[in-house]
Scaffold this active site. Structure first.
Site, short mmCIF file in Angstrom:
data_model
loop_
_atom_site.label_atom_id
_atom_site.label_comp_id
_atom_site.label_asym_id
_atom_site.label_seq_id
_atom_site.Cartn_x
_atom_site.Cartn_y
_atom_site.Cartn_z
CG ASP A 226 -1.60 1.26 1.52
OD1 ASP A 226 -2.28 1.74 0.62
OD2 ASP A 226 -1.42 1.79 2.64
CG ASP A 228 -1.74 7.95 1.17
OD1 ASP A 228 -0.64 8.35 0.77
OD2 ASP A 228 -2.80 8.55 0.95
#
Length: 470
Positions: A226, A228
């Site tokens: 991922d 953020d």
């Protein structure tokens, strides 16, 4: 050590390594550091060029038995003579650098490095099915590109096509300066490696990256991240420490990111003005993989609006805007609905909020469940639209067709077997929103992945170092 470098360490081999082990190490290290893996104006280029030359000097010395013997003698002399001269004198027991060509000019040294790399480059093309041998009417053996070669580089300018030729079988062993493969030329006078040098830089980088994947020590493994809260602080830029660690990891196994944002946002966070994010990862999965890049080349994409239809899309947007209009929040800013290729992103405060305003809303949302309540209202209003709602980041949530969550990218990972022959049997995923309802949960909990929940970029770094001994 002699000349400040230990050539065995440069290639990462033991001093008792066989000639084949030395050649294999040269393949691995030269691909890892080749300057053409990055753009000509990249700040990495000078350091890569220096490292590439060191690797070529090491291979030139150790690949030839007589030169290796001379080097070993001088190396032992220096180790025995602590505090003695940096390079022992010529003659008995000395190290005749001039005969090795190290006294030559920079241009000659670069030419030799190019010739050496050219020899293993053509060998690797054949090993990976990117070129095949055949014979012409005069019985000369040639190496010609396969369809997978042209598919990989995505086509080249007309001047290069058809100029691939080959080499005499058996010429691979003990390659030295001036004995490059591809010595046999066709009427056009072009070798396989010369055609490679004529390719656009992006195609050279893609081809080198493809070959490099075959020489990584951790086979059939890929790490997906991922963005953020995992690789970067929320909507902030990646740290130099993280980029360095990802580079080290990529030398061991394949890596990719999978984020809900579009590619320009991920470029802002992970790339720089001179470094394209697509050069830093084997796979770039924007919008959960609806926009997918493999080794710098786009893969097939899909569209949210085509799937849902304009009428239903407007019903969804109108409901969200009316709902948000009635909300009373500490602050509201602009861009409450952001349309993307594979989804819609809904933000009650608005995506134009500043960093401080994002932090403020996140804290407020944890108490008042603004996003969670809006998601429940949408599920009740549109139960038959086939949509999934996933809360992620600090201020928003994503809306996309069911099945178009982050697991969508796994189809591209699985398709790699048919593209390069690599089957990723081990898929690690790292994400900070791995809880039920978080936008990392589906891929984190998927049976095809090994999920790693992280609390932030620092935790990602800690876990990577522990798992992969970086």
């Amino acid at each position: 050590m002699i000349g400040k470098l230990d050539y065995y360490k440069v290639l990462g081999v033991h001093e008792d390594a066989t000639q084949q082990q030395i050649r294999s190490a040269y393949k691995r290290e030269s691909l890892k550091s080749h300057p053409d893996r990055v753009a000509a104006d990249s700040p990495e280029r000078p350091a890569r060029t220096r490292k590439f030359q060191e690797i070529n000097d090491a291979y030139f010395t150790l690949s030839d038995p007589s030169r290796r013997q001379e080097y070993d003698t001088a190396r032992a002399f220096e180790e025995a003579e602590e505090g003695g001269p940096e390079v022992p004198p010529g003659g008995a027991g000395g190290f005749p650098w001039s005969s090795f060509g190290f006294g030559a000019g920079a241009a000659d040294r670069e030419e030799r490095a190019s010739e050496q790399f050219g020899s293993v480059f053509e060998e690797m093309l054949r090993e990976e099915g990117l070129a095949n041998e055949d014979s012409d009417g005069q019985g000369r053996t040639r190496t010609r590109p396969t369809s997978r070669f042209w598919s990989l580089v995505g086509g080249v300018s007309g001047g290069a096509l058809g100029f691939i030729v080959g080499n005499v079988p058996g010429a691979f062993a003990g390659a030295v300066a001036g004995n490059r493969l591809g010595a046999v030329r066709d009427a056009k006078g072009k070798s396989v490696y010369e055609v490679f040098l004529q390719l656009p830089q992006q195609d050279r980088a893609r081809l080198l990256s493809e070959l490099a994947t075959k020489n990584r020590p951790v086979k059939n493994t890929i790490c997906l991240f991922d963005v953020d809260g995992t690789l970067t602080p929320a909507r902030r830029s990646v740290s130099p420490e993280m980029l360095e660690l990802l580079s080290q990891l990529r030398h061991k196994c394949a890596i990719g990111f999978v984020g809900g944002s579009d590619l320009p946002k991920q470029q802002e966070q992970l790339g720089t003005a001179s470094i394209n994010v697509t050069t830093l990862f084997d796979f770039c999965f924007a919008e959960n993989g609806l926009t997918a890049i493999r080794l710098g080349k786009p893969l097939a994409s899909n569209s949210f609006i085509q799937w849902l239809g304009e009428e239903k899309y407007q019903n969804l947007v109108n409901f969200c805007l009316k709902y948000i209009a009635d909300l009373k929040l500490p602050k509201k800013r602009g861009t409450f609905v952001e349309f993307r290729n594979g989804m819609v992103n809904i933000s009650p405060i608005g995506r134009n909020a500043s960093v401080d305003e994002r932090h403020e809303f996140e804290a407020y949302d944890k108490v008042h469940n603004i996003r969670k309540t809006l998601v429940e209202a949408l599920k009740k209003e549109f139960p038959d639209y086939g949509l999934t709602f996933s809360i992620g980041g600090q201020i928003s949530f994503d809306v996309f067709p069911t099945g178009w969550d982050k697991t969508y990218c796994l189809q591209h990972v699985e398709a790699e077997k048919g593209i390069s022959g690599t089957e990723y049997t081990t898929i690690h995923f790292f994400g900070d929103k791995s809880f039920p309802g978080g936008n990392d949960h589906e891929i984190y909990a998927d049976s095809r992945t090994i999920g790693h929940a992280v609390t932030g970029p620092e935790d990602t770094i800690k876990q990577l170092k522990e798992i992969f001994h970086l």
